[in-house]
Design a protein around this motif. Structure first.
Motif, mmCIF file in Angstrom:
data_model
loop_
_atom_site.group_PDB
_atom_site.id
_atom_site.type_symbol
_atom_site.label_atom_id
_atom_site.label_comp_id
_atom_site.label_asym_id
_atom_site.label_seq_id
_atom_site.Cartn_x
_atom_site.Cartn_y
_atom_site.Cartn_z
ATOM 1 N N VAL A 40 -2.101 5.176 8.565
ATOM 2 C CA VAL A 40 -1.050 4.630 7.716
ATOM 3 C C VAL A 40 -0.103 3.849 8.617
ATOM 4 O O VAL A 40 0.461 4.401 9.557
ATOM 5 C CB VAL A 40 -0.306 5.738 6.953
ATOM 6 N N VAL A 48 -3.701 1.464 6.111
ATOM 7 C CA VAL A 48 -2.968 1.440 4.851
ATOM 8 C C VAL A 48 -1.520 1.074 5.129
ATOM 9 O O VAL A 48 -0.835 1.740 5.917
ATOM 10 C CB VAL A 48 -3.035 2.815 4.147
ATOM 11 N N SER A 73 2.396 0.863 4.570
ATOM 12 C CA SER A 73 3.362 1.750 3.926
ATOM 13 C C SER A 73 4.585 0.984 3.426
ATOM 14 O O SER A 73 5.462 1.562 2.789
ATOM 15 C CB SER A 73 3.823 2.841 4.897
ATOM 16 N N VAL A 75 -4.320 -2.472 1.695
ATOM 17 C CA VAL A 75 -5.262 -1.649 2.444
ATOM 18 C C VAL A 75 -6.310 -2.578 3.042
ATOM 19 O O VAL A 75 -6.824 -3.470 2.362
ATOM 20 C CB VAL A 75 -5.954 -0.606 1.536
ATOM 21 N N LEU A 135 -10.183 1.458 -3.512
ATOM 22 C CA LEU A 135 -10.714 1.422 -2.153
ATOM 23 C C LEU A 135 -12.075 2.088 -2.096
ATOM 24 O O LEU A 135 -12.237 3.232 -2.516
ATOM 25 C CB LEU A 135 -9.749 2.139 -1.201
ATOM 26 N N LEU A 148 -5.970 2.608 -5.514
ATOM 27 C CA LEU A 148 -4.735 2.399 -4.763
ATOM 28 C C LEU A 148 -3.556 3.047 -5.476
ATOM 29 O O LEU A 148 -2.582 3.456 -4.842
ATOM 30 C CB LEU A 148 -4.474 0.901 -4.538
ATOM 31 N N ILE A 179 -3.373 6.371 -4.023
ATOM 32 C CA ILE A 179 -2.929 6.331 -2.634
ATOM 33 C C ILE A 179 -1.412 6.201 -2.555
ATOM 34 O O ILE A 179 -0.762 6.853 -1.741
ATOM 35 C CB ILE A 179 -3.604 5.163 -1.886
ATOM 36 N N TYR A 180 -0.834 5.365 -3.419
ATOM 37 C CA TYR A 180 0.603 5.093 -3.373
ATOM 38 C C TYR A 180 1.401 5.925 -4.384
ATOM 39 O O TYR A 180 2.601 5.712 -4.535
ATOM 40 C CB TYR A 180 0.864 3.606 -3.623
#
Length: 199
Positions: A115, A144, A146, A151, A174, A185, A188-189
């Motif tokens: 990250v 990734v 931040s 990504v 992804l 994603l 992920i976020y």
């Protein structure tokens, strides 16, 4: 985790044996490369949220399967260039091989995920990726962002060349080709301001 400058207490070169002994006795985490020791500092909440989300998704998808994810507490060693490091996430498939069977320093990840933060972005995408490429088993490297939705997936193709695929939308998914799994994603976020749902 973020890496600071080589720690001042070790002005002289440190051997691998000295580094490992220091790590065994320390409550802090340090990285090692070429005789120098680097202190690691804590990451921002958003960085930890993203890496936590990724680890959570991978744990769910890989449960009961031969590939296993590891978080940033897992140390990875690359004998070819001396690096000892703590990637945000590592994935190992099949037998887990460690340095001298020490059950600590993993040698054979197939995928690594970092990250990016403002202070580590250039290192993670430059010198660190160059060092990671010395891992014979590594097939995939994911970075990734931040600070914005983004990504980058670097994958080793059949000709031995690294290819890049970028994901820039929250609706993207992804692909982790080494384990044949997709992670949205949005997952992920999740929980970050970038996803519109801050803590």
């Amino acid at each position: 985790m973020e890496v600071r400058e080589p720690i001042a207490a070790y002005g002289n070169k440190v051997t691998i044996e000295e580094y490992l002994e220091m790590e065994d006795l320390s409550s802090e985490k340090y990285e090692y490369y070429g005789g120098e020791v680097f202190a690691m500092s804590g990451a921002k909440v958003s960085d930890n949220m993203i890496s936590g989300n990724l680890y959570f998704e991978l744990r769910k998808k890989l449960l009961g399967k031969p590939c296993k994810p590891f978080n940033s507490d897992q140390r990875i060693h690359i004998p070819g260039n001396s690096l000892f490091t703590y990637p945000d996430i590592a994935i190992v498939c099949g037998e887990i091989i460690t340095l001298n069977d020490d059950n600590v320093n993993v040698l054979n990840p197939v995928a690594l995920i970092e990250v990016l933060s403002a202070s580590t972005r250039n290192y993670d995408k430059g010198d660190k990726f160059r060092l990671y490429r010395d891992i014979a088993t590594l097939k995939e490297y994911i970075v990734v962002d931040s600070e914005s939705i983004g990504v980058e997936a670097f994958r080793l193709n059949e000709k031995g060349h690294w290819e890049l695929e970028e994901y820039k939308l929250l609706d993207d998914s992804l692909l982790l080709s080494t384990i044949q799994e997709h992670i949205p994603l949005s997952a992920i976020y999740e929980g970050t301001a970038l996803a519109g749902r801050p803590l």
